[in-house]
Design a protein around this motif. Structure first.
Motif, short mmCIF file in Angstrom:
data_model
loop_
_atom_site.label_atom_id
_atom_site.label_comp_id
_atom_site.label_asym_id
_atom_site.label_seq_id
_atom_site.Cartn_x
_atom_site.Cartn_y
_atom_site.Cartn_z
N HIS A 26 -21.62 -1.77 -20.64
CA HIS A 26 -21.14 -2.11 -21.98
C HIS A 26 -21.43 -3.58 -22.29
O HIS A 26 -21.10 -4.46 -21.49
N GLN A 27 -22.04 -3.81 -23.42
CA GLN A 27 -22.23 -5.17 -23.92
C GLN A 27 -21.02 -5.48 -24.80
O GLN A 27 -20.83 -4.88 -25.86
N LEU A 28 -20.17 -6.40 -24.35
CA LEU A 28 -18.94 -6.69 -25.08
C LEU A 28 -19.23 -7.57 -26.29
O LEU A 28 -20.26 -8.24 -26.37
N ALA A 29 -18.26 -7.55 -27.20
CA ALA A 29 -18.41 -8.33 -28.43
C ALA A 29 -18.47 -9.82 -28.15
O ALA A 29 -19.05 -10.58 -28.93
N ASN A 30 -17.91 -10.27 -27.02
CA ASN A 30 -17.93 -11.69 -26.69
C ASN A 30 -19.18 -12.10 -25.89
O ASN A 30 -19.28 -13.23 -25.42
N GLY A 31 -20.09 -11.16 -25.71
CA GLY A 31 -21.34 -11.47 -25.03
C GLY A 31 -21.38 -11.11 -23.57
O GLY A 31 -22.45 -11.11 -22.95
N ARG A 32 -20.20 -10.82 -22.96
CA ARG A 32 -20.19 -10.44 -21.56
C ARG A 32 -20.73 -9.02 -21.39
O ARG A 32 -20.74 -8.22 -22.33
N VAL A 33 -21.19 -8.72 -20.19
CA VAL A 33 -21.74 -7.40 -19.89
C VAL A 33 -20.94 -6.79 -18.75
O VAL A 33 -20.78 -7.42 -17.70
N MET A 34 -20.41 -5.57 -18.97
CA MET A 34 -19.56 -4.91 -17.98
C MET A 34 -20.17 -3.60 -17.53
O MET A 34 -20.70 -2.82 -18.34
N SER A 35 -20.06 -3.36 -16.23
CA SER A 35 -20.44 -2.06 -15.67
C SER A 35 -19.15 -1.29 -15.44
O SER A 35 -18.26 -1.75 -14.72
N VAL A 36 -19.02 -0.10 -16.04
CA VAL A 36 -17.78 0.68 -15.98
C VAL A 36 -18.07 2.02 -15.34
O VAL A 36 -18.94 2.77 -15.80
N ALA A 37 -17.32 2.33 -14.25
CA ALA A 37 -17.43 3.64 -13.59
C ALA A 37 -16.14 4.40 -13.86
O ALA A 37 -15.04 3.93 -13.55
N HIS A 38 -16.26 5.61 -14.42
CA HIS A 38 -15.10 6.44 -14.80
C HIS A 38 -15.07 7.65 -13.86
O HIS A 38 -16.02 8.44 -13.82
N LYS A 39 -13.97 7.79 -13.08
CA LYS A 39 -13.84 8.89 -12.12
C LYS A 39 -12.65 9.76 -12.50
O LYS A 39 -11.49 9.33 -12.48
N ALA A 40 -12.94 11.01 -12.89
CA ALA A 40 -11.88 11.94 -13.27
C ALA A 40 -11.17 12.45 -12.02
O ALA A 40 -11.78 12.65 -10.97
N MET A 41 -9.83 12.70 -12.14
CA MET A 41 -9.04 13.22 -11.04
C MET A 41 -8.57 14.63 -11.36
O MET A 41 -8.54 15.05 -12.53
N ALA A 42 -8.19 15.37 -10.32
CA ALA A 42 -7.85 16.79 -10.48
C ALA A 42 -6.62 17.00 -11.35
O ALA A 42 -6.48 18.04 -12.00
N ASP A 43 -5.70 16.03 -11.37
CA ASP A 43 -4.46 16.20 -12.14
C ASP A 43 -4.63 15.86 -13.62
O ASP A 43 -3.65 15.84 -14.36
N GLY A 44 -5.85 15.59 -14.03
CA GLY A 44 -6.09 15.27 -15.43
C GLY A 44 -6.17 13.79 -15.72
O GLY A 44 -6.55 13.39 -16.83
N GLY A 45 -5.80 12.96 -14.76
CA GLY A 45 -5.90 11.53 -14.94
C GLY A 45 -7.28 11.01 -14.55
O GLY A 45 -8.21 11.79 -14.30
N TRP A 46 -7.41 9.72 -14.48
CA TRP A 46 -8.69 9.14 -14.09
C TRP A 46 -8.48 7.72 -13.59
O TRP A 46 -7.44 7.11 -13.82
N VAL A 47 -9.48 7.24 -12.91
CA VAL A 47 -9.48 5.86 -12.45
C VAL A 47 -10.79 5.22 -12.90
O VAL A 47 -11.84 5.88 -12.89
#
Length: 650
Positions: free
Chosen positions: A168-189
């Motif tokens: 993600h290229q943020l509005a403030n110019g920083r660049v973030m790498s985001v990893a989204h891991k779904a969990m069995a109970d419906g949540g995520w980390v």
């Protein structure tokens, strides 16, 4: 006890009601003993039961203590693990956040809050995802330029229940790498990593991979890529042109003024080329002082107009370290698709057109013509033949006499290399020596020239000198001093009868090393002559750099005597410099009696040229020397030379 007595009394009474006391006593004693025995058994059973109960109680207490200790240890381990988890969580370089199925925060670390500029209270358990996302939008740390689209996309990922990763290229110019891991109970980390520096480094590396570090222009790889794209687009648009450029005189500037100045010149050239093309084309640096221009939609007329614009721009003086520097440019032009069906073929055509310009005259432009391919083929054929010429004994030496103007006597000869090709006939050095230098063949050829010339000169009268031309390549790549020493030893020729002729190019390449070699030649007793004097950039400086024995004024100045008044001044100044510095001066290229009279009047020491004698074969030299009856070995001036074999040196 009463019941026991009654039972025994009943047993000791007869039918008449009489009691047998003896029997009663026995019965009572036996019953008593039985009762005692039962009591004893009962006591023992009780004791056993009490022992068992006591052992059970002890075991139970032990087990309780054991289970309590285990529980204590488990709790301690859990506390330790929890402490470690929290410590690790707070000391991660990445941000972490966990949400439950209701999109409420379970846990996050302070890095997550800091990298998105979020207040600490939003890190509390139970904070809703939407609240956090809105806070990020307000803080300017959301991704993209559209906050609504960003909010919609993040909520979609949260509810989709799938794992993903994104940058993600943020509005403030920083660049973030985001990893989204779904969990069995419906949540995520989610794991968040700030890769701004890495992203910038990758961008810089990508730029370096496709751009020239010195000029910032696209490099050869990028230019090839754009050229390939232009060919892919040919079917949907007009053709295009490629201009291959090579600077004229750059090497002399680079070496005489230093590489730092040469780099500045290249940067300024790159700027002017970019200004010439503006947004209409792509300028690339192909290496060294070679550039190329891709002109989309270019026709013959537009390519010609651009070439003229570039010529005018490059010919203007460059300001390098407060010095006005002049260079030229040669341009080869190829048009697509007629001059090449691919990137390699088109550039090859452009290079052939460029080669034709540089081969004939430097500066200007030339369009590719099909017959230029034949020229390249001829060059390849010459390269093949040149590699075998020395072994086949195809080289010959011709000798051009040198006239002493005061004595009107021939005082020596300059050895000139010729290639007698088996099918092409006699080839002059100007047509093959540059190729020999490029291929590295000049080393064995040059050594052969020195040995052959020295051996021949050893047969001449002791007053006759021999001059040999030496390539700068022989200075740079070979043991020239060793070659000369060995040739002197093998021939028995005196060192003071030898002149080694060099050109000023020698001073432009590795000057310190080359000057050291020149001093070694002087130490051996050899004479050193500076050939083609006056044709370079700083010829007078070389007279201060090394004590030359002779300077040879280029024939172009001699020819200019016929129609240029300034030529007399220049030639006279050179003669005066030589006389005052004790340097022999030789005028080359004497073709008319008028020229000979002029250089004699200007007080030149020696003269050389067709009027005096053309280069002659070994046998012709021997014949000429045999004709001399002078006991001192002096040879009179040759008036009507024979054997017209051409001019040139090696």
């Amino acid at each position: 006890m009463r019941k026991l007595f009654d039972r025994q009394l009943e047993k000791a009474t007869d039918a008449a009601g009489h009691v047998d006391l003896v029997a009663l006593e026995r019965l009572i004693t036996a019953a008593y003993e039985e009762a005692e025995l039962d009591r004893t058994r009962t006591d023992r059973s009780m004791e056993l039961m009490i022992g068992e109960l006591t052992a059970f109680q002890v075991g139970l207490e032990t087990e309780i203590d054991k289970r309590t200790a285990q529980l204590t240890r488990s709790r301690q381990k859990l506390r330790t693990q929890n402490t470690r988890f929290l410590t690790a969580l707070e000391n991660m370089s990445q941000g972490l956040a966990m949400f439950d199925a209701r999109q409420r925060l379970v846990v996050c670390n302070h890095q997550y809050l800091e990298m998105y500029n979020l207040p600490r209270h939003l890190g509390r358990v139970g904070t809703h995802l939407v609240t956090i996302l809105k806070a990020r939008i307000a803080a300017g740390t959301s991704g993209g330029d559209d906050p609504v689209a960003y909010l919609r996309e993040r909520l979609f990922v949260a509810t989709e229940g799938v794992s993903s990763s994104a940058v993600h290229q943020l509005a403030n110019g920083r660049v973030m790498s985001v990893a989204h891991k779904a969990m069995a109970d419906g949540g995520w980390v989610t794991m968040h990593k700030d890769i701004t520096e890495l992203h910038s480094m990758q961008a810089e590396l990508a730029h370096q991979a496709y751009h020239d570090a010195l000029t910032g222009l696209p490099n050869r790889n990028f230019f090839y890529q754009r050229l390939g794209q232009a060919f892919e687009a040919l079917h949907s648009g007009a053709g295009f042109a490629v201009l291959c450029l090579d600077l004229d005189g750059f090497k002399a500037i680079n070496d005489s003024m230093g590489h730092a100045s040469g780099d500045k010149l290249l940067r300024q050239v790159a700027t002017r080329l970019s200004d010439c093309t503006a947004a209409a084309g792509v300028v690339g640096r192909m290496g060294g002082d070679e550039f190329a221009v891709l002109l989309p939609g270019g026709t013959r007329d537009s390519a010609l107009a651009l070439a003229r614009t570039i010529l005018d721009a490059i010919r203007r003086p460059f300001d390098i370290d407060d010095h006005a520097v002049l260079v030229g440019v040669s341009i080869g032009i190829a048009l697509a698709p007629e001059d090449g069906a691919g990137a390699d073929a088109l550039l090859r055509s452009g290079d052939l057109a460029l080669y034709s310009i540089k081969r004939g005259r430097r500066g200007g432009y030339s369009f590719f013509e099909p017959d230029l391919a034949q020229t390249l083929s001829a060059r390849s054929s010459m390269e093949h033949d040149l590699r075998r010429a020395l072994a086949n004994g195809e080289f010959e030496l011709f000798y051009q006499p040198v006239l002493n103007l005061a004595a009107q006597q021939i005082v020596g000869f300059e050895a000139l290399l010729r290639w007698r090709h088996p099918t092409e006939g006699l080839i002059l050095p100007g047509d093959f020596v540059p190729l020999a230098e490029e291929l590295g063949l000049i080393m064995p050829i040059g050594e052969w020239v020195i040995r052959e010339a020295f051996a021949e000169a050893a047969r001449w009268p002791a007053s006759m000198r021999i001059a040999v031309n030496v390539s700068t390549v022989q200075f740079e790549r070979g043991s020239l001093v060793g070659v000369l020493v060995n040739a002197l030893a093998a021939s028995g020729l005196a060192a003071d009868r030898v002149e080694v002729e060099i050109t000023e190019t020698l001073f432009l390449e590795q000057s310190e090393t080359n000057l050291d070699i020149l001093h070694q030649l002087h130490a051996l007793g050899l004479k050193v002559a500076l050939d083609d004097f006056g044709t370079g950039f700083s010829a007078l400086n070389y007279l201060l750099a090394f004590p030359f024995d002779k300077i040879k004024i280029d024939g172009s100045f001699v020819r200019a005597l016929d129609n240029t008044a300034g030529a007399h001044i220049i030639l006279g100044a050179v003669a005066s410099i030589g006389r005052r510095m004790g340097i022999v001066t030789t005028a080359e290229g004497i073709e008319t009696a008028e020229q000979l009279r002029n250089v004699r009047a200007l007080d030149y020491t020696e003269a050389q040229g067709f009027l005096i004698a053309r280069p002659m074969s070994r046998d012709a030299v021997r014949h000429l020397l045999d004709l001399s009856s002078d006991p001192r070995g002096e040879v009179p001036m040759v008036v009507e030379p024979k054997a017209a074999t051409g001019t040139g040196g090696v």
